[in-house]
Each structure stands twice: as C-alpha cells, then as structure tokens.
Design an enzyme around this catalytic site. Sequence first.
Site, mmCIF file in Angstrom:
data_model
loop_
_atom_site.group_PDB
_atom_site.id
_atom_site.type_symbol
_atom_site.label_atom_id
_atom_site.label_comp_id
_atom_site.label_asym_id
_atom_site.label_seq_id
_atom_site.Cartn_x
_atom_site.Cartn_y
_atom_site.Cartn_z
ATOM 1 N N TYR A 1 0.840 -1.204 0.000
ATOM 2 C CA TYR A 1 0.000 0.000 0.000
ATOM 3 C C TYR A 1 0.875 1.253 0.000
ATOM 4 O O TYR A 1 0.729 2.128 -0.858
ATOM 5 C CB TYR A 1 -0.901 -0.032 1.228
ATOM 6 C CG TYR A 1 -1.905 1.091 1.337
ATOM 7 C CD1 TYR A 1 -2.929 1.236 0.398
ATOM 8 C CD2 TYR A 1 -1.844 2.001 2.395
ATOM 9 C CE1 TYR A 1 -3.869 2.260 0.521
ATOM 10 C CE2 TYR A 1 -2.782 3.015 2.523
ATOM 11 C CZ TYR A 1 -3.790 3.144 1.590
ATOM 12 O OH TYR A 1 -4.719 4.150 1.713
ATOM 13 N N VAL B 1 -10.056 0.430 12.591
ATOM 14 C CA VAL B 1 -10.316 0.479 14.031
ATOM 15 C C VAL B 1 -11.750 0.924 14.346
ATOM 16 O O VAL B 1 -12.394 0.354 15.236
ATOM 17 C CB VAL B 1 -9.249 1.341 14.757
ATOM 18 C CG1 VAL B 1 -9.299 2.797 14.344
ATOM 19 C CG2 VAL B 1 -9.363 1.190 16.248
ATOM 20 N N GLY C 1 -2.153 0.023 22.991
ATOM 21 C CA GLY C 1 -3.133 1.075 22.693
ATOM 22 C C GLY C 1 -2.570 2.474 22.859
ATOM 23 O O GLY C 1 -3.320 3.447 22.905
ATOM 24 N N ASN D 1 -14.349 -1.831 13.569
ATOM 25 C CA ASN D 1 -14.108 -2.941 14.500
ATOM 26 C C ASN D 1 -14.670 -2.623 15.883
ATOM 27 O O ASN D 1 -15.457 -3.390 16.442
ATOM 28 C CB ASN D 1 -12.600 -3.207 14.636
ATOM 29 C CG ASN D 1 -12.129 -4.287 13.697
ATOM 30 O OD1 ASN D 1 -12.843 -4.688 12.778
ATOM 31 N ND2 ASN D 1 -10.916 -4.774 13.908
HETATM 32 P P1 NAD Z 1 -12.817 1.703 0.022
HETATM 33 O O1 NAD Z 1 -12.180 0.350 0.003
HETATM 34 O O2 NAD Z 1 -14.146 1.858 0.666
HETATM 35 O O3 NAD Z 1 -12.925 2.296 -1.453
HETATM 36 C C1 NAD Z 1 -12.036 1.957 -2.482
HETATM 37 C C2 NAD Z 1 -12.859 1.728 -3.749
HETATM 38 O O4 NAD Z 1 -11.947 1.443 -4.821
HETATM 39 C C3 NAD Z 1 -13.787 0.521 -3.636
HETATM 40 O O5 NAD Z 1 -15.071 0.850 -4.113
HETATM 41 C C4 NAD Z 1 -13.114 -0.530 -4.501
HETATM 42 O O6 NAD Z 1 -14.042 -1.473 -5.029
HETATM 43 C C5 NAD Z 1 -12.460 0.346 -5.563
HETATM 44 N N1 NAD Z 1 -11.347 -0.314 -6.243
HETATM 45 C C6 NAD Z 1 -10.232 -0.863 -5.693
HETATM 46 N N2 NAD Z 1 -9.435 -1.386 -6.647
HETATM 47 C C7 NAD Z 1 -10.069 -1.153 -7.829
HETATM 48 C C8 NAD Z 1 -9.752 -1.441 -9.184
HETATM 49 N N3 NAD Z 1 -8.652 -2.116 -9.534
HETATM 50 N N4 NAD Z 1 -10.617 -1.042 -10.148
HETATM 51 C C9 NAD Z 1 -11.750 -0.371 -9.843
HETATM 52 N N5 NAD Z 1 -12.106 -0.071 -8.569
HETATM 53 C C10 NAD Z 1 -11.275 -0.467 -7.590
HETATM 54 O O7 NAD Z 1 -11.742 2.672 0.712
HETATM 55 P P2 NAD Z 1 -11.849 4.224 1.087
HETATM 56 O O8 NAD Z 1 -11.575 4.352 2.529
HETATM 57 O O9 NAD Z 1 -13.066 4.816 0.522
HETATM 58 O O10 NAD Z 1 -10.569 4.806 0.330
HETATM 59 C C11 NAD Z 1 -10.692 5.493 -0.912
HETATM 60 C C12 NAD Z 1 -9.351 6.066 -1.314
HETATM 61 O O11 NAD Z 1 -8.883 6.988 -0.334
HETATM 62 C C13 NAD Z 1 -8.255 5.014 -1.486
HETATM 63 O O12 NAD Z 1 -7.447 5.357 -2.586
HETATM 64 C C14 NAD Z 1 -7.460 5.133 -0.205
HETATM 65 O O13 NAD Z 1 -6.115 4.754 -0.367
HETATM 66 C C15 NAD Z 1 -7.584 6.617 0.117
HETATM 67 N N6 NAD Z 1 -7.440 6.861 1.553
HETATM 68 C C16 NAD Z 1 -8.467 6.625 2.417
HETATM 69 C C17 NAD Z 1 -8.261 6.836 3.777
HETATM 70 C C18 NAD Z 1 -9.357 6.609 4.787
HETATM 71 O O14 NAD Z 1 -9.122 6.811 5.975
HETATM 72 N N7 NAD Z 1 -10.553 6.229 4.399
HETATM 73 C C19 NAD Z 1 -7.011 7.266 4.248
HETATM 74 C C20 NAD Z 1 -5.996 7.463 3.329
HETATM 75 C C21 NAD Z 1 -6.216 7.285 1.978
HETATM 76 N N1 UDP Z 2 -6.446 -1.170 15.844
HETATM 77 C C1 UDP Z 2 -6.789 -1.710 17.059
HETATM 78 N N2 UDP Z 2 -7.828 -2.609 17.098
HETATM 79 C C2 UDP Z 2 -8.519 -2.981 15.998
HETATM 80 C C3 UDP Z 2 -8.180 -2.400 14.741
HETATM 81 C C4 UDP Z 2 -7.113 -1.495 14.715
HETATM 82 O O1 UDP Z 2 -6.172 -1.424 18.096
HETATM 83 O O2 UDP Z 2 -9.459 -3.802 16.133
HETATM 84 C C5 UDP Z 2 -5.346 -0.174 15.796
HETATM 85 C C6 UDP Z 2 -4.287 -0.435 14.730
HETATM 86 O O3 UDP Z 2 -3.278 -1.309 15.238
HETATM 87 C C7 UDP Z 2 -3.763 0.959 14.481
HETATM 88 C C8 UDP Z 2 -4.990 1.843 14.694
HETATM 89 O O4 UDP Z 2 -5.911 1.071 15.450
HETATM 90 O O5 UDP Z 2 -2.785 1.295 15.427
HETATM 91 C C9 UDP Z 2 -5.661 2.287 13.390
HETATM 92 O O6 UDP Z 2 -5.853 1.135 12.603
HETATM 93 P P1 UDP Z 2 -6.625 1.153 11.217
HETATM 94 O O7 UDP Z 2 -6.607 -0.261 10.710
HETATM 95 O O8 UDP Z 2 -7.938 1.794 11.377
HETATM 96 O O9 UDP Z 2 -5.781 2.093 10.258
HETATM 97 P P2 UDP Z 2 -4.249 2.532 10.117
HETATM 98 O O10 UDP Z 2 -4.235 3.906 10.658
HETATM 99 O O11 UDP Z 2 -3.352 1.616 10.901
HETATM 100 O O12 UDP Z 2 -4.028 2.458 8.658
#
Ligand code: NAD
Ligand code: UDP
Length: 309
Positions: free
Chosen positions: A145, A187, A207, A190
């Site tokens: 990732y 997290v 934690g 969950n």
């Molecule tokens: P999510 O898994 O809910 O959404 C991702 C979407 O992308 C899904 O609908 C999935 O089906 C689609 N997808 C994945 N691979 C694909 C492919 N090869 N072709 C077509 N569609 C595809 O996740 P999210 O939390 O909504 O994240 C969306 C974006 O934001 C991602 O790029 C993620 O890296 C970025 N992001 C999210 C967070 C967060 O906290 N939610 C944090 C950092 C970055």
């Molecule tokens: N985490 C936790 N319990 C859970 C899931 C996650 O303690 O059931 C912790 C995880 O180890 C991390 C933080 O919560 O330190 C955030 O995890 P998440 O998977 O949401 O996203 P990250 O920020 O690590 O990408």
Amino acid sequence: MRTLITGGAGFVGSHLCERFLAEGHEVICVDNFITGRPVNIQHLRANPKFRVIVHDASQPLFVDGLLDNVLHFASPASPIDYVKSSIQTLKIGSLGTHVALGIAKAHGARFLLASTSEVYGDPVVHPQTESYWGNVNPVGERSMYDEAKRFAEAMTMAYHREHGVNTHIIRIFNTYGPRMRLDDGRVLPNFVGQALRGDPLTVYGEGQQTRSFCYVLDLVEGIYRLLQKDYPHPVNLGNPSEITIKQFADEILKHTGSKSAIVYRPLPPDDPKQRKPDITLARTLLGWEPKIGREEGLKLTLDYFRTKV
Ligand code: NAD
Ligand code: UDP
C-alpha cells in the site's frame, strides 16, 4: 462539468459522487467492487447525470465525450483489505494511476490523486508536514500500500512536469463515517461493531499508538476546494485532533453505552506509533479546516452503524 471518479462505490468515493452530483456535475463512477459495494451508490442510480462503469481501473479505459476532472480513489484502503489483495493494491496504485493520468491527459482534464498519510510510514517527524519524506519499510507487511501510493505520487508529478497535466495530490489521514464496511478491519468499524454486539473491543499493542480521525464530509470539502486551485504539490487533509487508540476505545464505549470489555491483541508489524496531520498548508491554501469534531462525527456514524449490526 463532467467528473470521473475511480473507486466511486467505496466509502469515500460514494460521498464524492454525491457531492459532485450536488454541484451539478455529470459523474462517471468507475469501480470493480473489490472492496466497495453497489449499495453505497444505489441511491444515486436514478439520477440521469450518474453513470457507473464496472471496470478494473488497472486496465486501460477509454471514455467518450468531454471530461473536466479525473479523481483517482480506487484502491483497497484498510490494512486487512490491502494485505489480502496485495498484488491488486500494487497494480491499482501503479498501473491504475497511469491509466487515470492517461485519461486526464487525453481529455485535458484536472487530475486528483487520493494519496495517504501512509506515505510517511512510521513517522519520526510529528506532526507530519508535507515536506517530510517519511519512514517506510519497502518490503514490510504494509509495503504493497505505502509503496504503491508513493509510486502513484511520483507518477502524478511526472505527468505534471513532463506532460503539463493539471494535477493535485492529497494525503488523506484516517477518515471515518457512514458507509465504511463493518468488516473492513479498520479500528472504528471494529470497535463499533464489537461494542454494539457486546463483544470485547480488540486494542492492538498497548493502545498507546495515536491516530487523528477526520469526518468524511470535512474531507470531501477539502477535496472540492483543492480541485479549484492550481497546486500540484501534496496537501495533507485530516483532522489534527490526536488520540491514543486506548482513549478511542473508551470513547466508543461511552458513545455506544456498551458494557463490553477491552482486550489486548498483538500489534501488527510496522503499525505507525503516531500520526497527526500538520494542516497549515490546507488552512492557508484552501481556507479549510475540519468543522465536525469527534463527538458529532461519531454520533452521525453510530446512527448509520446501528442500522447495520
Ligand atoms: P474503500 O475500500 O471503501 O474504497 C475503495 C474503492 O476502490 C472501492 O469501491 C473498490 O471497489 C475500488 N477499487 C479498488 N481497486 C479497484 C480497481 N482495480 N478497479 C476499480 N475499482 C477499484 O476505501 P476508502 O476508505 O473509501 O478509500 C478510498 C481512497 O482513499 C483510497 O485510494 C485510499 O487509499 C484513500 N485513503 C483513504 C483513507 C481513509 O481513511 N478512508 C485514508 C488514506 C487514503
Ligand atoms: N487497531 C486496534 N484494534 C482494531 C483495529 C485497529 O487497536 O481492532 C489499531 C491499529 O493497530 C492501528 C490503529 O488502530 O494502530 C488504526 O488502525 P486502522 O486499521 O484503522 O488504520 P491505520 O491507521 O493503521 O491504517
């Protein structure tokens, strides 16, 4: 305006589709549902300005007609999703970003990449500023990732510098809200699922690691504002209110009124010890800062999850 959103059926992507439709855009959602769900966009299907293309965005895609914006959000995003689909994650971050940039270039469209705070790895600079280059293990269990997103940023800058594409990069910090999957392993879903079922909350490690949680509509506002600017360099978008994971578990218990216990489980490898965005750049460039604190954001999110458990 016509806007293409890859990953539009995901958690963040579905809120973006909604926002751009509300602004009067035609929206083309490209998704293969690897981690997203049709139900996230079901309510938009009746809108004649909304179109869905079921497609693996790592593969070439040719779109007819004009396009003004290409937003590349497709990628598994939760640690259990990207570890399970590690090669797909590397492909969508690399080949998929190339495809999405190619679409933007062909249409003369603006491009925006959804990057992540994970590009900072396990950061030794705190809070994280955009000028920090990060501390990433290139062969670790999160590398599919982190490195895919770092490559995606490099590819985006190359298209900007070499082809003059009007690109944008956001580094998203932990974002939450309705339409997260209860089983995505992050997290918040969950803890909320465990609390509402009366199961113990699983805190990893002691934690003491920190995160800073942003409500999804605040993120969407920041994205919308950045797209109006000509600024190609990365911009952090997140809520700087930092909390330990143990404190977060206590907050979830308080907000749900649950009597669940807290149990401790091993910390996954390379789990960042601290994470908090420095949002000075977003404040000055966009006049943006989060408006929805955890108290309000958790309430809105719990209202959604209560209908799912
Ligand atoms: P999510 O898994 O809910 O959404 C991702 C979407 O992308 C899904 O609908 C999935 O089906 C689609 N997808 C994945 N691979 C694909 C492919 N090869 N072709 C077509 N569609 C595809 O996740 P999210 O939390 O909504 O994240 C969306 C974006 O934001 C991602 O790029 C993620 O890296 C970025 N992001 C999210 C967070 C967060 O906290 N939610 C944090 C950092 C970055
Ligand atoms: N985490 C936790 N319990 C859970 C899931 C996650 O303690 O059931 C912790 C995880 O180890 C991390 C933080 O919560 O330190 C955030 O995890 P998440 O998977 O949401 O996203 P990250 O920020 O690590 O990408």
